[in-house]
Motif scaffolding. Sequence first.
Motif, short mmCIF file in Angstrom:
data_model
loop_
_atom_site.label_atom_id
_atom_site.label_comp_id
_atom_site.label_asym_id
_atom_site.label_seq_id
_atom_site.Cartn_x
_atom_site.Cartn_y
_atom_site.Cartn_z
N ALA A 1 3.45 4.65 7.67
CA ALA A 1 4.69 4.62 6.88
C ALA A 1 4.71 5.69 5.80
O ALA A 1 5.70 6.42 5.64
N TYR A 2 3.61 5.80 5.02
CA TYR A 2 3.69 6.70 3.87
C TYR A 2 3.41 8.16 4.20
O TYR A 2 3.86 9.06 3.46
N LEU A 3 2.69 8.45 5.29
CA LEU A 3 2.40 9.84 5.61
C LEU A 3 3.68 10.65 5.85
O LEU A 3 3.85 11.72 5.25
N ILE B 1 0.84 -1.20 0.00
CA ILE B 1 0.00 0.00 0.00
C ILE B 1 0.88 1.25 0.00
O ILE B 1 0.62 2.21 -0.74
N THR B 2 1.93 1.22 0.81
CA THR B 2 2.83 2.37 0.89
C THR B 2 3.50 2.63 -0.46
O THR B 2 3.56 3.79 -0.91
N ASP B 3 3.97 1.59 -1.11
CA ASP B 3 4.61 1.76 -2.42
C ASP B 3 3.63 2.33 -3.44
O ASP B 3 4.00 3.16 -4.28
N GLY C 1 2.79 6.65 -6.62
CA GLY C 1 1.81 7.31 -7.50
C GLY C 1 1.49 8.73 -7.14
O GLY C 1 0.70 9.39 -7.83
N ALA C 2 2.09 9.26 -6.08
CA ALA C 2 1.77 10.61 -5.62
C ALA C 2 2.13 11.65 -6.66
O ALA C 2 3.15 11.55 -7.34
N ALA C 3 1.27 12.67 -6.75
CA ALA C 3 1.51 13.80 -7.65
C ALA C 3 0.66 14.97 -7.18
O ALA C 3 -0.38 14.77 -6.54
N PRO C 4 1.08 16.19 -7.48
CA PRO C 4 0.31 17.36 -7.04
C PRO C 4 -1.14 17.30 -7.54
O PRO C 4 -1.40 16.96 -8.70
#
Length: 286
Positions: free
Chosen positions: A266-268, A234-236, A241-244
């Motif tokens: 983990a991802y926050l 989930i973190t990966d 995939g994060a983007a503005p």
Amino acid sequence: MQKEQLLTRRRALLAGVAALGAAGAAGTAGLLFPGSSGSSGPPVRPAGPVAGSPARGALAPSAYRLRPLTGEGTPRAVPGPPRVRRAPILRMSGRGRTMMLTFDDGPDPRYTPHILDTLARYDVRATFFVCGGRADGNRDLLARMADEGHVVGNHTWTHPLLTKLSRRRIRAEMERTSDIIERAYGERPLWFRAPYGAWNRATFQLGAEMGMEPLAWTLDSFDWTEPPPVADAITDQVVGGAAPGFLVLNHDAGGDRSQSVRALRAYLPELLDEGYHLTVPRRSYT
């Protein structure tokens, strides 16, 4: 001689006008207008303006009752019909590295408090699309969301596939959920998300009638799949995939969400370290 005759004629005309004015005032002195008392007969409207009556070109008293007013003076325009979208909002507008975290299907006392704890630790606000059936039994969690600055949206009462329901049943699912949100959260929701992302014309129209904007997502964490993915996966998915402008779909109920809880921890901080600002929806984004 001719000049004196003209003056005499002018005085006569002025006297006639004054007499007519006096007669008009006397003729209206005993008349009653709509809203007054003391008359057993129907109200009578004068032929001409009198003290206290609308000036020429103004609306008559009965006309004012046909539209809303703002105090005294000119009535404001009647509001138009609500804006009905043809597609849900998929991403945020604006500048900078801004993203939005959303959580569906809750609240669940096994997982939602842990998610709220993590968000509080990093001073981050998120949006929770709650199901009314779960919210009704966990009003304290909606109250906590309100206290900590999170946004609560409408995700129907029973999480049905809305495209298979009648318009009447869709309305009931949405209205009942908005009612419980208002009681537990403190105000009616401004945002709606269709279960399974299944939208149709009725959902857009009814949502608009209830004052809600349709909000979907851009990035799916896939934490809803069976069996549930591990936290690292989930973190990966989220960090990779994060983007503005992206809206991230997560879940805090509807199954075993323990991995979703671990993944958020983990991802926050990773998103924050990468310079992302995590925020909640505002009307200005649309």
